[in-house]
Design a protein around this motif. Structure first.
Motif, mmCIF file in Angstrom:
data_model
loop_
_atom_site.group_PDB
_atom_site.id
_atom_site.type_symbol
_atom_site.label_atom_id
_atom_site.label_comp_id
_atom_site.label_asym_id
_atom_site.label_seq_id
_atom_site.Cartn_x
_atom_site.Cartn_y
_atom_site.Cartn_z
ATOM 1 N N GLY A 10 0.812 -1.219 0.000
ATOM 2 C CA GLY A 10 0.000 0.000 0.000
ATOM 3 C C GLY A 10 0.838 1.258 0.000
ATOM 4 O O GLY A 10 0.558 2.216 -0.730
ATOM 5 N N VAL A 11 1.895 1.268 0.787
ATOM 6 C CA VAL A 11 2.768 2.446 0.850
ATOM 7 C C VAL A 11 3.523 2.617 -0.461
ATOM 8 O O VAL A 11 3.618 3.732 -0.994
ATOM 9 C CB VAL A 11 3.736 2.326 2.046
ATOM 10 N N MET A 12 4.052 1.532 -1.006
ATOM 11 C CA MET A 12 4.802 1.642 -2.255
ATOM 12 C C MET A 12 3.908 2.035 -3.431
ATOM 13 O O MET A 12 4.350 2.744 -4.331
ATOM 14 C CB MET A 12 5.529 0.327 -2.557
ATOM 15 N N LEU A 13 2.672 1.607 -3.428
ATOM 16 C CA LEU A 13 1.746 2.008 -4.488
ATOM 17 C C LEU A 13 1.491 3.510 -4.433
ATOM 18 O O LEU A 13 1.513 4.193 -5.458
ATOM 19 C CB LEU A 13 0.445 1.220 -4.354
ATOM 20 N N ASN A 14 1.276 4.031 -3.234
ATOM 21 C CA ASN A 14 1.082 5.478 -3.087
ATOM 22 C C ASN A 14 2.350 6.255 -3.414
ATOM 23 O O ASN A 14 2.295 7.309 -4.050
ATOM 24 C CB ASN A 14 0.617 5.809 -1.667
ATOM 25 N N ALA A 15 3.501 5.742 -3.000
ATOM 26 C CA ALA A 15 4.770 6.413 -3.308
ATOM 27 C C ALA A 15 5.036 6.408 -4.816
ATOM 28 O O ALA A 15 5.509 7.408 -5.374
ATOM 29 C CB ALA A 15 5.915 5.741 -2.565
ATOM 30 N N GLY A 16 4.738 5.316 -5.461
ATOM 31 C CA GLY A 16 4.922 5.238 -6.917
ATOM 32 C C GLY A 16 4.047 6.218 -7.676
ATOM 33 O O GLY A 16 4.494 6.883 -8.618
ATOM 34 N N TRP A 17 2.795 6.308 -7.273
ATOM 35 C CA TRP A 17 1.903 7.260 -7.922
ATOM 36 C C TRP A 17 2.332 8.691 -7.629
ATOM 37 O O TRP A 17 2.264 9.563 -8.496
ATOM 38 C CB TRP A 17 0.454 7.031 -7.483
ATOM 39 N N GLY A 18 2.780 8.951 -6.417
ATOM 40 C CA GLY A 18 3.269 10.290 -6.091
ATOM 41 C C GLY A 18 4.466 10.668 -6.944
ATOM 42 O O GLY A 18 4.549 11.785 -7.468
ATOM 43 N N MET A 19 5.400 9.722 -7.106
ATOM 44 C CA MET A 19 6.573 9.994 -7.936
ATOM 45 C C MET A 19 6.196 10.177 -9.401
ATOM 46 O O MET A 19 6.789 10.998 -10.098
ATOM 47 C CB MET A 19 7.595 8.862 -7.796
ATOM 48 N N SER A 20 5.214 9.429 -9.886
ATOM 49 C CA SER A 20 4.810 9.588 -11.283
ATOM 50 C C SER A 20 4.225 10.978 -11.528
ATOM 51 O O SER A 20 4.473 11.583 -12.574
ATOM 52 C CB SER A 20 3.801 8.509 -11.678
ATOM 53 N N PHE A 21 3.490 11.514 -10.556
ATOM 54 C CA PHE A 21 2.956 12.865 -10.708
ATOM 55 C C PHE A 21 4.060 13.917 -10.627
ATOM 56 O O PHE A 21 4.027 14.923 -11.337
ATOM 57 C CB PHE A 21 1.885 13.145 -9.657
ATOM 58 N N SER A 75 0.462 14.854 -6.295
ATOM 59 C CA SER A 75 1.493 14.080 -5.597
ATOM 60 C C SER A 75 1.525 14.398 -4.110
ATOM 61 O O SER A 75 1.913 13.547 -3.310
ATOM 62 C CB SER A 75 2.861 14.332 -6.217
ATOM 63 N N VAL A 76 1.099 15.585 -3.725
ATOM 64 C CA VAL A 76 1.089 15.949 -2.306
ATOM 65 C C VAL A 76 0.166 15.014 -1.524
ATOM 66 O O VAL A 76 0.500 14.561 -0.430
ATOM 67 C CB VAL A 76 0.677 17.428 -2.125
ATOM 68 N N GLY A 77 -0.980 14.694 -2.082
ATOM 69 C CA GLY A 77 -1.909 13.775 -1.419
ATOM 70 C C GLY A 77 -1.335 12.380 -1.257
ATOM 71 O O GLY A 77 -1.452 11.760 -0.197
ATOM 72 N N TYR A 78 -0.717 11.874 -2.314
ATOM 73 C CA TYR A 78 -0.127 10.531 -2.249
ATOM 74 C C TYR A 78 1.044 10.484 -1.265
ATOM 75 O O TYR A 78 1.173 9.547 -0.487
ATOM 76 C CB TYR A 78 0.323 10.080 -3.634
ATOM 77 N N PHE A 79 1.896 11.503 -1.306
ATOM 78 C CA PHE A 79 3.026 11.528 -0.375
ATOM 79 C C PHE A 79 2.568 11.749 1.061
ATOM 80 O O PHE A 79 3.224 11.289 1.994
ATOM 81 C CB PHE A 79 4.043 12.593 -0.778
ATOM 82 N N SER A 80 1.448 12.425 1.252
ATOM 83 C CA SER A 80 0.915 12.604 2.607
ATOM 84 C C SER A 80 0.520 11.259 3.208
ATOM 85 O O SER A 80 0.777 11.005 4.389
ATOM 86 C CB SER A 80 -0.280 13.540 2.587
ATOM 87 N N VAL A 81 -0.092 10.410 2.406
ATOM 88 C CA VAL A 81 -0.455 9.072 2.887
ATOM 89 C C VAL A 81 0.806 8.301 3.265
ATOM 90 O O VAL A 81 0.867 7.667 4.321
ATOM 91 C CB VAL A 81 -1.267 8.311 1.817
ATOM 92 N N VAL A 82 1.820 8.361 2.415
ATOM 93 C CA VAL A 82 3.078 7.645 2.681
ATOM 94 C C VAL A 82 3.720 8.149 3.972
ATOM 95 O O VAL A 82 4.114 7.363 4.841
ATOM 96 C CB VAL A 82 4.053 7.799 1.494
ATOM 97 N N ILE A 83 3.813 9.462 4.121
ATOM 98 C CA ILE A 83 4.453 10.036 5.309
ATOM 99 C C ILE A 83 3.674 9.694 6.572
ATOM 100 O O ILE A 83 4.266 9.346 7.597
ATOM 101 C CB ILE A 83 4.615 11.559 5.130
#
Length: 89
Positions: A34-45, A61-69
């Motif tokens: 779950g974390v890597m999926l969100n991090a990957g999408w954040g990096m793609s944006f 990407s801010v939303g996706y990285f917020s979930v990861v953090i």
């Protein structure tokens, strides 16, 4: 259904299974996927924004990285209580 939709569904099912089972391995796999999926999408944006494909995609990407953090912080914060404290004399 697109391939990414299937991947998100599989990760979601793994996360649901991990909430039901008592297996640490399943928990780790679900959390990491779950974390890597969100991090990957954040990096793609972020890369889409840097390449000029979409100039405002960094906002997504801010939303996706917020979930990861938040997940990394919660795991780090929760695991500190599991460390046994030694008595120092």
């Amino acid at each position: 259904m697109p391939v990414w939709g299937v991947i998100w569904l599989v990760v979601g099912v793994i996360c649901i299974i991990s909430s039901i089972t008592r297996s640490t391995i399943v928990d780790v796999i679900a959390l990491c996927s779950g974390v890597m999926l969100n991090a990957g999408w954040g990096m793609s944006f972020v890369f889409a924004s840097l390449e000029g494909v979409s100039h405002r995609s960094w906002v997504s990407s801010v939303g996706y990285f917020s979930v990861v953090i938040l997940v990394v912080w919660a795991v780090w914060r929760g695991k500190r209580g599991d460390i046994p404290k030694e008595d120092r004399e």
